[in-house]
Design an enzyme around this catalytic site. Structure first.
Site, mmCIF file in Angstrom:
data_model
loop_
_atom_site.group_PDB
_atom_site.id
_atom_site.type_symbol
_atom_site.label_atom_id
_atom_site.label_comp_id
_atom_site.label_asym_id
_atom_site.label_seq_id
_atom_site.Cartn_x
_atom_site.Cartn_y
_atom_site.Cartn_z
ATOM 1 N N CYS A 1 0.812 -1.220 0.000
ATOM 2 C CA CYS A 1 0.000 0.000 0.000
ATOM 3 C C CYS A 1 0.844 1.268 0.000
ATOM 4 C CB CYS A 1 -0.927 0.006 1.209
ATOM 5 S SG CYS A 1 -2.109 -1.360 1.216
ATOM 6 N N HIS B 1 -3.810 7.108 0.835
ATOM 7 C CA HIS B 1 -4.001 5.786 0.239
ATOM 8 C C HIS B 1 -5.409 5.320 0.557
ATOM 9 C CE1 HIS B 1 -4.023 1.504 -0.180
ATOM 10 N NE2 HIS B 1 -3.993 1.311 1.126
ATOM 11 N N ASN C 1 -9.831 -0.806 -2.567
ATOM 12 C CA ASN C 1 -8.417 -0.596 -2.242
ATOM 13 C C ASN C 1 -7.560 -1.185 -3.363
ATOM 14 O OD1 ASN C 1 -5.812 -0.630 -1.225
ATOM 15 N ND2 ASN C 1 -6.379 -1.395 0.794
#
Length: 349
Positions: A114, A276, A306
């Site tokens: 991430c 993020h 995501n």
């Protein structure tokens, strides 16, 4: 020393839209359950046997290169961030270089999940501001859908992730004070297994024993695909959601404040924060903690889920296209994820 600017941005997401109700047809979940816990209403899934991380990365890269006003032949360094490479090795960087018919330039692959885009941005920044490279292509691309567990056992993880790619071209800044002001990177391996996919890998017995005890590895065995690994379901992502959430809401504001303090700014100086896209609840917590208005934070996890290393450049592209990022704006990027790793970047657009 020359500063680094983002000269061009691009993104690509697959055409296949998968809603929460679609997932409810194959596992015991619901639109309301997913929406309440993540903020996600839909995500995109790649077309099997047609789209990979490298292929989607190329599509995003072409847009970024065009927006930068250059050609693929002008790129002199590639940084490719992904946790879902086309091959175990080689990495996606060389595959992209081949597909785009680039010169025999360097290609660096990074695995920071991430936080991959922030790490890649920091790496590219060092090369540009020291004068080693003038046109660096940074790509974040992910195909999660090929490796998710769509049974009830895996639903808590599988409903979160989507596929997509984002890219930026980095060049020396032409104006004083323009570009990347600073980047800040951190890690703490004590949480390595809390958000992980253990295989494929060399199973050498380095698990955190508190999380998943195991027998010592056998000599010349117990690596890659074995019956033991299959029985343990180590080929699917694992996440302790509560632990990740608690750590994320601690480190997100901390690393954003670190970037602001390093440059003499306060939170209310930020024109646009792009976190993020891990979980809408995390983004909202960070916004509240920093006392930012809705128009100072950009979220698109509702539409894409995501997309790990791709999430920041995808959101950056959309915010820029929508006119929410303008020349002279103070833009902050921040990420937290597997590793644990976390980081931030402060940019004068």
């Amino acid at each position: 020393m020359t500063q680094t600017k983002i000269a061009g941005i691009g993104m690509y997401v697959p055409a296949n839209v998968v809603t929460n109700n679609d997932l409810a047809q194959v596992m015991d979940t619901s639109d309301a359950w997913i929406l309440e816990r993540t903020g996600i209403t839909q995500r995109r899934y790649a077309t099997r046997f047609e789209e990979t991380s490298a292929i989607m990365g190329v599509k995003a890269a072409k847009i970024a290169i065009e927006n930068a006003g250059i050609t693929a032949q002008d790129i002199d360094f590639i940084v490719f961030a992904t946790l879902s490479p086309d091959y175990y090795f080689p990495g996606c960087g060389v595959l992209l270089q081949r597909m785009m018919n680039m010169k025999e330039i360097a290609a660096l692959d990074i695995r920071n999940q991430c936080t991959g885009f922030i790490y890649g941005l920091s790496i590219a920044d060092q090369f540009v501001k020291t004068g080693m490279y003038k046109n660096v292509l940074l790509v974040g691309a992910e195909v999660h859908s090929y490796g998710l567990d769509f049974s009830n056992k895996g639903r808590n993880v599988s409903v979160i992730f989507g596929d997509g790619a984002g890219a930026v071209v980095l060049q020396p800044a032409s104006k004083q004070g323009q570009g990347i002001l600073s980047t800040h990177l951190h890690s703490n391996g004590n949480g390595a297994e809390v958000l992980s996919m253990i295989n494929p890998g060399f199973h050498g017995g380095c698990y955190n024993a508190e999380k998943k005890p195991q027998q010592p590895a056998k000599p010349y065995g117990n690596m890659f695909i074995t019956p033991d690994r299959i029985r343990q379901d180590d080929f699917y992502p694992f996440m302790d959601g509560q632990s990740v959430f608690k750590k994320a809401v601690e480190k997100f504001p901390e690393v954003i404040q670190e970037a602001l303090q390093a440059n003499g700014y306060k939170a209310n100086d930020i024109n646009m924060l792009i976190p993020h896209q891990a979980n809408l609840r995390i983004s909202q917590f960070v916004q509240h903690k920093l006392q930012l208005r809705d128009d100072q934070v950009y979220n698109n996890i509702q539409r894409y889920g995501n997309t790990t290393a791709a999430s920041i450049p995808i959101a950056l592209y959309e915010a820029w296209q929508e006119g929410k990022i303008k020349e002279g704006n103070l833009v902050c990027l921040a990420a937290f994820g597997s590793g644990y790793t976390w980081g931030s970047a402060l940019i004068r657009w």
